[in-house]
Design an enzyme around this catalytic site. Structure first.
Site, PDB file in Angstrom:
ATOM      1  N   LEU A 207      -3.113   2.171   7.823  1.00 47.36           N
ATOM      2  CA  LEU A 207      -4.271   2.612   7.025  1.00 47.36           C
ATOM      3  C   LEU A 207      -5.479   1.721   7.316  1.00 47.36           C
ATOM      4  O   LEU A 207      -6.425   1.673   6.516  1.00 47.36           O
ATOM      5  CB  LEU A 207      -3.922   2.564   5.529  1.00 47.36           C
ATOM      6  N   GLY A 208      -5.443   1.028   8.444  1.00 43.23           N
ATOM      7  CA  GLY A 208      -6.565   0.145   8.782  1.00 43.23           C
ATOM      8  C   GLY A 208      -6.778  -0.923   7.723  1.00 43.23           C
ATOM      9  O   GLY A 208      -7.907  -1.194   7.332  1.00 43.23           O
TER      10      GLY A 208
ATOM     11  N   TYR B 224       6.116 -13.995   5.467  1.00 41.83           N
ATOM     12  CA  TYR B 224       5.393 -13.373   4.353  1.00 41.83           C
ATOM     13  C   TYR B 224       5.768 -14.126   3.070  1.00 41.83           C
ATOM     14  O   TYR B 224       6.859 -13.988   2.542  1.00 41.83           O
ATOM     15  CB  TYR B 224       5.722 -11.882   4.218  1.00 41.83           C
TER      16      TYR B 224
ATOM     17  N   SER C 167      -0.486  -1.884   9.876  1.00 41.77           N
ATOM     18  CA  SER C 167      -1.830  -1.570   9.347  1.00 41.77           C
ATOM     19  C   SER C 167      -2.224  -0.133   9.675  1.00 41.77           C
ATOM     20  O   SER C 167      -3.324   0.121  10.183  1.00 41.77           O
ATOM     21  CB  SER C 167      -2.869  -2.562   9.881  1.00 41.77           C
TER      22      SER C 167
HETATM   23  N1  LIG Z   1       3.630  -7.413  12.915  1.00 42.61           N
HETATM   24  C1  LIG Z   1       2.493  -7.868  12.424  1.00 42.61           C
HETATM   25  O1  LIG Z   1       1.872  -8.775  12.962  1.00 42.61           O
HETATM   26  C2  LIG Z   1       1.952  -7.253  11.165  1.00 42.61           C
HETATM   27  C3  LIG Z   1       0.616  -7.453  10.786  1.00 42.61           C
HETATM   28  C4  LIG Z   1       0.146  -6.847   9.622  1.00 42.61           C
HETATM   29  C5  LIG Z   1       0.999  -6.045   8.867  1.00 42.61           C
HETATM   30  N2  LIG Z   1       2.306  -5.876   9.249  1.00 42.61           N
HETATM   31  C6  LIG Z   1       3.228  -4.999   8.489  1.00 42.61           C
HETATM   32  O2  LIG Z   1       2.630  -3.712   8.349  1.00 42.61           O
HETATM   33  C7  LIG Z   1       2.584  -3.343   6.969  1.00 42.61           C
HETATM   34  C8  LIG Z   1       1.354  -2.482   6.690  1.00 42.61           C
HETATM   35  O3  LIG Z   1       0.182  -3.077   7.161  1.00 42.61           O
HETATM   36  P1  LIG Z   1      -0.982  -3.626   6.219  1.00 42.61           P
HETATM   37  O4  LIG Z   1      -0.433  -3.906   4.857  1.00 42.61           O
HETATM   38  O5  LIG Z   1      -1.652  -4.684   6.982  1.00 42.61           O
HETATM   39  O6  LIG Z   1      -2.040  -2.455   6.163  1.00 42.61           O
HETATM   40  P2  LIG Z   1      -2.123  -0.940   5.676  1.00 42.61           P
HETATM   41  O7  LIG Z   1      -0.788  -0.414   5.346  1.00 42.61           O
HETATM   42  O8  LIG Z   1      -2.944  -0.286   6.709  1.00 42.61           O
HETATM   43  O9  LIG Z   1      -3.027  -1.091   4.366  1.00 42.61           O
HETATM   44  C9  LIG Z   1      -2.605  -1.789   3.242  1.00 42.61           C
HETATM   45  C10 LIG Z   1      -3.786  -1.876   2.289  1.00 42.61           C
HETATM   46  O10 LIG Z   1      -4.205  -0.557   1.939  1.00 42.61           O
HETATM   47  C11 LIG Z   1      -4.215  -0.372   0.538  1.00 42.61           C
HETATM   48  N3  LIG Z   1      -3.673   0.996   0.331  1.00 42.61           N
HETATM   49  C12 LIG Z   1      -2.442   1.444   0.663  1.00 42.61           C
HETATM   50  N4  LIG Z   1      -2.321   2.748   0.385  1.00 42.61           N
HETATM   51  C13 LIG Z   1      -3.496   3.143  -0.149  1.00 42.61           C
HETATM   52  C14 LIG Z   1      -3.989   4.378  -0.625  1.00 42.61           C
HETATM   53  N5  LIG Z   1      -3.242   5.470  -0.607  1.00 42.61           N
HETATM   54  N6  LIG Z   1      -5.265   4.416  -1.107  1.00 42.61           N
HETATM   55  C15 LIG Z   1      -6.046   3.306  -1.133  1.00 42.61           C
HETATM   56  N7  LIG Z   1      -5.627   2.105  -0.664  1.00 42.61           N
HETATM   57  C16 LIG Z   1      -4.353   2.022  -0.187  1.00 42.61           C
HETATM   58  C17 LIG Z   1      -3.359  -1.466  -0.019  1.00 42.61           C
HETATM   59  O11 LIG Z   1      -3.877  -1.925  -1.251  1.00 42.61           O
HETATM   60  P3  LIG Z   1      -3.039  -1.802  -2.630  1.00 42.61           P
HETATM   61  O12 LIG Z   1      -1.892  -2.725  -2.506  1.00 42.61           O
HETATM   62  O13 LIG Z   1      -4.060  -2.242  -3.636  1.00 42.61           O
HETATM   63  O14 LIG Z   1      -2.662  -0.373  -2.743  1.00 42.61           O
HETATM   64  C18 LIG Z   1      -3.474  -2.584   1.015  1.00 42.61           C
HETATM   65  O15 LIG Z   1      -4.573  -3.419   0.727  1.00 42.61           O
HETATM   66  C19 LIG Z   1       2.599  -4.686   6.236  1.00 42.61           C
HETATM   67  O16 LIG Z   1       3.032  -4.550   4.910  1.00 42.61           O
HETATM   68  C20 LIG Z   1       3.532  -5.499   7.095  1.00 42.61           C
HETATM   69  O17 LIG Z   1       4.868  -5.223   6.727  1.00 42.61           O
HETATM   70  C21 LIG Z   1       2.772  -6.452  10.395  1.00 42.61           C
END
Ligand SMILES: NC(=O)c1ccc[n+]([C@@H]2O[C@H](COP(=O)([O-])OP(=O)(O)OC[C@H]3O[C@@H](n4cnc5c(N)ncnc54)[C@H](OP(=O)(O)O)[C@@H]3O)[C@@H](O)[C@H]2O)c1
Length: 328
Positions: free
Chosen positions: A205-206, A58, A203
């Site tokens: 929150l999709g 990252y 992910s």
């Molecule tokens: N192992 C893997 O391969 C892998 C892959 C992907 C992710 N991850 C890990 O999983 C974590 C979470 O996954 P992710 O970041 O992909 O997706 P997520 O948590 O499903 O969604 C994050 C997105 O949602 C927005 N968001 C968050 N809370 C919100 C709310 N209450 N209302 C409106 N929008 C909201 C954020 O934007 P804003 O920042 O603008 O709020 C961001 O764009 C990552 O940070 C990472 O550590 C791991």
């Protein structure tokens, strides 16, 4: 405060909601302002989050450095999860889980994280060139040396999980899971339950879609990964709104938000599931953490599942090249 959960049989205790830190540096547009990002991470800790997720790739590297600085004042009170597995730490390059690379990443990650141990060290993607038994053996050595406390896999298939667990018990699998992507329910979750391995849905929150903040008119930054995800094409975002509408209707009944219902639904699946939502915004951090006060009954979950089963999600979750790296 946020209740605690234990990841499977590992004994590793974490807050029921962790903080996914990727988006603060990488993936969804430009990195956040460093001072604001540090403040957000520390606010999460003050609110009861004790589980922080990062990875070598990252940035690369900058997200671990950010966490190292933000968490230093209370390092002993938190669980830091990081990941190895890409050549030179660059997720655009190939996979590399060779023992020498794993050791080098462990040392470099500890330095960036300002710590002398990693609580949870995940293999980011299964490396088809290195037998998983060899990876587990290297982890075992790192555990004996006190550099790693627990280990995990990410997006691994069931055969790999079983083999890995036989050599060195796996504390957690981190793979995608939410109402937006439920493939994991078929084989993965039953296997984790059987083996006593915790599950950390990424992910949750999709990628933001389930919150209702994204629709077909949303324009992503040119560096945003979602520009190349088929599920996030304009057309598919429009088609998939039906799922957000469902979450919205449940949220109104529960005096909650769609994001909170999406997270509460995950927490209601199993007591050893710990989602790691990510955000760069303080008000959303509070909203997401607020899920801890919402509980869905079995009837609520059933109602959501019945309605969701009538919605067919459009578009693949990964472009083809990245899809080839999962489920191995
Ligand atoms: N192992 C893997 O391969 C892998 C892959 C992907 C992710 N991850 C890990 O999983 C974590 C979470 O996954 P992710 O970041 O992909 O997706 P997520 O948590 O499903 O969604 C994050 C997105 O949602 C927005 N968001 C968050 N809370 C919100 C709310 N209450 N209302 C409106 N929008 C909201 C954020 O934007 P804003 O920042 O603008 O709020 C961001 O764009 C990552 O940070 C990472 O550590 C791991």
């Amino acid at each position: 405060m946020i209740p605690k959960r234990i990841l499977g049989n590992s004994g590793l205790e974490v807050s029921a909601l962790g903080l996914g830190c990727m988006g603060l540096s990488f993936g969804y547009g430009p990195a956040a302002n460093k001072h604001e990002a540090i403040a957000l991470i520390r606010t999460a800790f003050d609110a009861g989050v004790t589980f922080f997720d990062t990875a070598e790739c990252y940035g690369p590297f900058t997200n671990e450095e950010l966490l190292g600085e933000a968490l230093a004042p209370f390092r002993e009170q938190v669980v830091i999860a990081t990941k190895f597995g890409f050549q030179d730490g660059d997720s655009k390059k190939g996979l590399d889980s060779s023992p020498s690379r794993m050791r080098a990443v462990a040392e470099a990650s500890m330095k960036r994280l300002k710590t002398d141990y990693i609580d949870l060290f995940y293999q980011h993607r299964v490396d088809p060139n290195i037998p998983i038994e060899e990876v587990a053996g290297t982890i075992q050595d790192l555990i004996k040396e006190g550099k790693v406390k627990h280990w995990g896999l990410s997006e691994a298939g069931v055969e790999t999980i079983r083999k890995a667990h036989t050599v060195q018990p796996v504390a957690a699998l981190q793979s995608e899971y939410s109402l937006f992507f439920r493939e994991t329910e078929k084989e993965i979750i039953p296997t984790l339950e059987e083996l006593g391995i915790g599950f950390v849905p990424f992910s949750p929150l999709g990628k933001g879609f389930l919150t209702g903040a994204i629709d077909e008119t949303t324009k992503f930054d040119t560096t945003d990964f979602r520009n190349i995800v088929p599920r996030f094409s304009e057309e598919n975002r429009k088609a998939n709104q039906a799922l957000v509408d469902l979450l919205r209707s449940i949220a109104i009944d529960k005096d909650a938000t769609p994001a909170q219902i999406a997270l509460a639904w995950l927490l209601a699946q199993k007591p050893w599931i710990v989602p790691i939502p990510g955000t760069t915004k303080l008000h959303r951090l509070h909203e997401n953490i607020g899920t801890a006060t919402i509980s869905l009954s079995a009837g609520d979950v059933q109602q959501i599942d019945t309605a969701a089963s009538k919605i067919s999600i459009q578009g693949a979750r990964y472009p083809e090249a990245l899809q080839n790296r999962v489920g191995k």
